[in-house]
Design a protein around this motif. Structure first.
Motif, PDB file in Angstrom:
ATOM      1  N   VAL A 219      -9.426  20.500  36.466  1.00 29.65           N
ATOM      2  CA  VAL A 219      -9.272  19.649  37.641  1.00 29.65           C
ATOM      3  C   VAL A 219      -8.966  20.519  38.850  1.00 29.65           C
ATOM      4  O   VAL A 219      -8.094  21.384  38.801  1.00 29.65           O
ATOM      5  N   LEU A 220      -9.671  20.264  39.924  1.00 31.99           N
ATOM      6  CA  LEU A 220      -9.454  20.981  41.173  1.00 31.99           C
ATOM      7  C   LEU A 220      -8.761  20.048  42.158  1.00 31.99           C
ATOM      8  O   LEU A 220      -9.250  18.953  42.433  1.00 31.99           O
TER       9      LEU A 220
ATOM     10  N   LYS B  24     -17.486  25.788  44.321  1.00 31.99           N
ATOM     11  CA  LYS B  24     -17.110  25.844  42.910  1.00 31.99           C
ATOM     12  C   LYS B  24     -17.145  24.490  42.207  1.00 31.99           C
ATOM     13  O   LYS B  24     -16.647  24.366  41.094  1.00 31.99           O
ATOM     14  N   ALA B  25     -17.717  23.497  42.814  1.00 30.68           N
ATOM     15  CA  ALA B  25     -17.684  22.127  42.282  1.00 30.68           C
ATOM     16  C   ALA B  25     -18.166  22.036  40.842  1.00 30.68           C
ATOM     17  O   ALA B  25     -17.596  21.294  40.031  1.00 30.68           O
ATOM     18  N   ASN B  26     -19.173  22.786  40.497  1.00 31.22           N
ATOM     19  CA  ASN B  26     -19.738  22.693  39.145  1.00 31.22           C
ATOM     20  C   ASN B  26     -18.836  23.276  38.064  1.00 31.22           C
ATOM     21  O   ASN B  26     -19.062  23.042  36.885  1.00 31.22           O
ATOM     22  N   GLU B  27     -17.806  24.007  38.475  1.00 34.11           N
ATOM     23  CA  GLU B  27     -16.886  24.606  37.511  1.00 34.11           C
ATOM     24  C   GLU B  27     -15.802  23.627  37.047  1.00 34.11           C
ATOM     25  O   GLU B  27     -15.052  23.938  36.135  1.00 34.11           O
ATOM     26  N   TYR B  28     -15.722  22.455  37.683  1.00 31.54           N
ATOM     27  CA  TYR B  28     -14.634  21.506  37.417  1.00 31.54           C
ATOM     28  C   TYR B  28     -15.167  20.158  36.964  1.00 31.54           C
ATOM     29  O   TYR B  28     -16.240  19.731  37.378  1.00 31.54           O
ATOM     30  N   ASP B  29     -14.365  19.493  36.132  1.00 29.72           N
ATOM     31  CA  ASP B  29     -14.754  18.168  35.645  1.00 29.72           C
ATOM     32  C   ASP B  29     -14.618  17.109  36.735  1.00 29.72           C
ATOM     33  O   ASP B  29     -15.442  16.212  36.844  1.00 29.72           O
ATOM     34  N   PHE B  30     -13.561  17.210  37.519  1.00 28.78           N
ATOM     35  CA  PHE B  30     -13.382  16.330  38.666  1.00 28.78           C
ATOM     36  C   PHE B  30     -12.378  16.942  39.620  1.00 28.78           C
ATOM     37  O   PHE B  30     -11.753  17.954  39.315  1.00 28.78           O
ATOM     38  N   MET B  31     -12.245  16.312  40.795  1.00 29.33           N
ATOM     39  CA  MET B  31     -11.359  16.812  41.839  1.00 29.33           C
ATOM     40  C   MET B  31     -10.437  15.700  42.311  1.00 29.33           C
ATOM     41  O   MET B  31     -10.789  14.525  42.251  1.00 29.33           O
ATOM     42  N   ILE B  32      -9.293  16.106  42.806  1.00 29.92           N
ATOM     43  CA  ILE B  32      -8.371  15.185  43.462  1.00 29.92           C
ATOM     44  C   ILE B  32      -8.186  15.749  44.863  1.00 29.92           C
ATOM     45  O   ILE B  32      -7.815  16.910  45.032  1.00 29.92           O
ATOM     46  N   SER B  33      -8.469  14.920  45.862  1.00 27.33           N
ATOM     47  CA  SER B  33      -8.508  15.408  47.234  1.00 27.33           C
ATOM     48  C   SER B  33      -7.546  14.657  48.146  1.00 27.33           C
ATOM     49  O   SER B  33      -7.408  13.436  48.045  1.00 27.33           O
TER      50      SER B  33
ATOM     51  N   THR C  69      -8.013  15.156  51.453  1.00 32.85           N
ATOM     52  CA  THR C  69      -8.762  15.243  52.693  1.00 32.85           C
ATOM     53  C   THR C  69     -10.152  14.631  52.490  1.00 32.85           C
ATOM     54  O   THR C  69     -10.533  14.321  51.363  1.00 32.85           O
ATOM     55  N   ILE C  70     -10.882  14.503  53.550  1.00 30.28           N
ATOM     56  CA  ILE C  70     -12.249  13.983  53.467  1.00 30.28           C
ATOM     57  C   ILE C  70     -13.116  15.033  52.780  1.00 30.28           C
ATOM     58  O   ILE C  70     -13.051  16.214  53.118  1.00 30.28           O
ATOM     59  N   VAL C  71     -13.899  14.586  51.821  1.00 27.65           N
ATOM     60  CA  VAL C  71     -14.796  15.509  51.119  1.00 27.65           C
ATOM     61  C   VAL C  71     -16.236  15.223  51.526  1.00 27.65           C
ATOM     62  O   VAL C  71     -16.589  14.089  51.834  1.00 27.65           O
ATOM     63  N   PRO C  72     -17.060  16.247  51.528  1.00 23.91           N
ATOM     64  CA  PRO C  72     -18.471  16.048  51.853  1.00 23.91           C
ATOM     65  C   PRO C  72     -19.120  15.083  50.861  1.00 23.91           C
ATOM     66  O   PRO C  72     -18.672  14.951  49.717  1.00 23.91           O
ATOM     67  N   GLU C  73     -20.171  14.454  51.303  1.00 20.08           N
ATOM     68  CA  GLU C  73     -20.876  13.480  50.465  1.00 20.08           C
ATOM     69  C   GLU C  73     -21.293  14.081  49.123  1.00 20.08           C
ATOM     70  O   GLU C  73     -21.251  13.409  48.094  1.00 20.08           O
ATOM     71  N   SER C  74     -21.638  15.347  49.127  1.00 20.36           N
ATOM     72  CA  SER C  74     -22.086  15.998  47.898  1.00 20.36           C
ATOM     73  C   SER C  74     -20.982  16.083  46.836  1.00 20.36           C
ATOM     74  O   SER C  74     -21.268  16.256  45.661  1.00 20.36           O
ATOM     75  N   LEU C  75     -19.718  15.936  47.228  1.00 21.17           N
ATOM     76  CA  LEU C  75     -18.590  16.015  46.293  1.00 21.17           C
ATOM     77  C   LEU C  75     -17.966  14.664  45.972  1.00 21.17           C
ATOM     78  O   LEU C  75     -17.129  14.564  45.079  1.00 21.17           O
ATOM     79  N   GLN C  76     -18.350  13.631  46.682  1.00 21.19           N
ATOM     80  CA  GLN C  76     -17.681  12.342  46.554  1.00 21.19           C
ATOM     81  C   GLN C  76     -17.712  11.765  45.147  1.00 21.19           C
ATOM     82  O   GLN C  76     -16.761  11.137  44.709  1.00 21.19           O
ATOM     83  N   GLU C  77     -18.776  11.994  44.422  1.00 21.94           N
ATOM     84  CA  GLU C  77     -18.881  11.471  43.061  1.00 21.94           C
ATOM     85  C   GLU C  77     -17.843  12.107  42.133  1.00 21.94           C
ATOM     86  O   GLU C  77     -17.357  11.476  41.208  1.00 21.94           O
ATOM     87  N   LYS C  78     -17.478  13.345  42.389  1.00 24.79           N
ATOM     88  CA  LYS C  78     -16.509  14.072  41.554  1.00 24.79           C
ATOM     89  C   LYS C  78     -15.067  13.900  42.036  1.00 24.79           C
ATOM     90  O   LYS C  78     -14.150  14.338  41.361  1.00 24.79           O
ATOM     91  N   ALA C  79     -14.867  13.305  43.207  1.00 29.63           N
ATOM     92  CA  ALA C  79     -13.548  13.306  43.833  1.00 29.63           C
ATOM     93  C   ALA C  79     -12.787  11.992  43.648  1.00 29.63           C
ATOM     94  O   ALA C  79     -13.365  10.914  43.680  1.00 29.63           O
ATOM     95  N   ILE C  80     -11.481  12.138  43.459  1.00 25.93           N
ATOM     96  CA  ILE C  80     -10.538  11.022  43.442  1.00 25.93           C
ATOM     97  C   ILE C  80      -9.648  11.201  44.665  1.00 25.93           C
ATOM     98  O   ILE C  80      -9.163  12.309  44.924  1.00 25.93           O
ATOM     99  N   ASP C  81      -9.430  10.135  45.407  1.00 27.31           N
ATOM    100  CA  ASP C  81      -8.575  10.181  46.587  1.00 27.31           C
ATOM    101  C   ASP C  81      -7.122  10.378  46.153  1.00 27.31           C
ATOM    102  O   ASP C  81      -6.544   9.531  45.477  1.00 27.31           O
ATOM    103  N   GLY C  82      -6.523  11.498  46.547  1.00 24.23           N
ATOM    104  CA  GLY C  82      -5.153  11.804  46.173  1.00 24.23           C
ATOM    105  C   GLY C  82      -4.114  11.444  47.219  1.00 24.23           C
ATOM    106  O   GLY C  82      -2.921  11.661  47.012  1.00 24.23           O
TER     107      GLY C  82
END
Length: 93
Positions: free
Chosen positions: A4-5, A48-57, A59-72
Motif C-alpha cells: 500500500v502506498l 510507481k503505481a504498478n508496484e502497489y496494490d492500492f493507494m491511500i491519498s 491529496t487530489i490524484v491524477p485520473e490515471s491513479l483514481q482507480e487505485k486510490a482511496i481517499d484518506g
C-alpha cells in the motif's frame, strides 16, 4: 501480502499522519502482517503505481491513479474513518 502506498502532496506531512493511524488500525485488526505501507508524493506515485496494490491519498490524484486510490482525508479529519477502513478491508481481499 498487500503493498500500500500512502501519498500526499509532498510525501512528508499528511501521509505521515495517515500512516501512523493505519499502523494503529492494522494492529488493532490484526492485519499488520498482511500489509506493507510505503510513503510517497503524487509524482512518485505516478511513476510507481504498478508496484502497489492500492493507494491511500490525502491529496487530489491524477485520473490515471483514481482507480487505485482511496481517499484518506477522513483519517485526517476524524469523520468517516470507518468508511475508509472498510474500503481498505475490501481491497485487501
Amino acid at each position: 501480502m498487500k503493498k500500500v502506498l500512502v501519498i500526499c502532496g509532498t510525501g512528508i506531512a499528511t501521509s505521515t499522519v495517515v500512516i501512523e493511524k493505519l499502523k494503529e488500525w492494522l494492529d488493532k485488526e490484526q492485519l499488520n502482517e498482511h500489509v506493507t505501507l510505503h510513503q510517497a508524493n503524487v509524482q512518485d506515485a505516478i511513476n510507481k503505481a504498478n508496484e502497489y496494490d492500492f493507494m491511500i491519498s490525502t491529496t487530489i490524484v491524477p485520473e490515471s491513479l483514481q482507480e487505485k486510490a482511496i481517499d484518506g482525508v477522513p483519517l485526517l479529519a476524524g469523520t468517516g474513518e470507518e468508511d475508509v477502513y472498510e474500503k481498505i478491508k475490501h481491497r485487501m481481499k
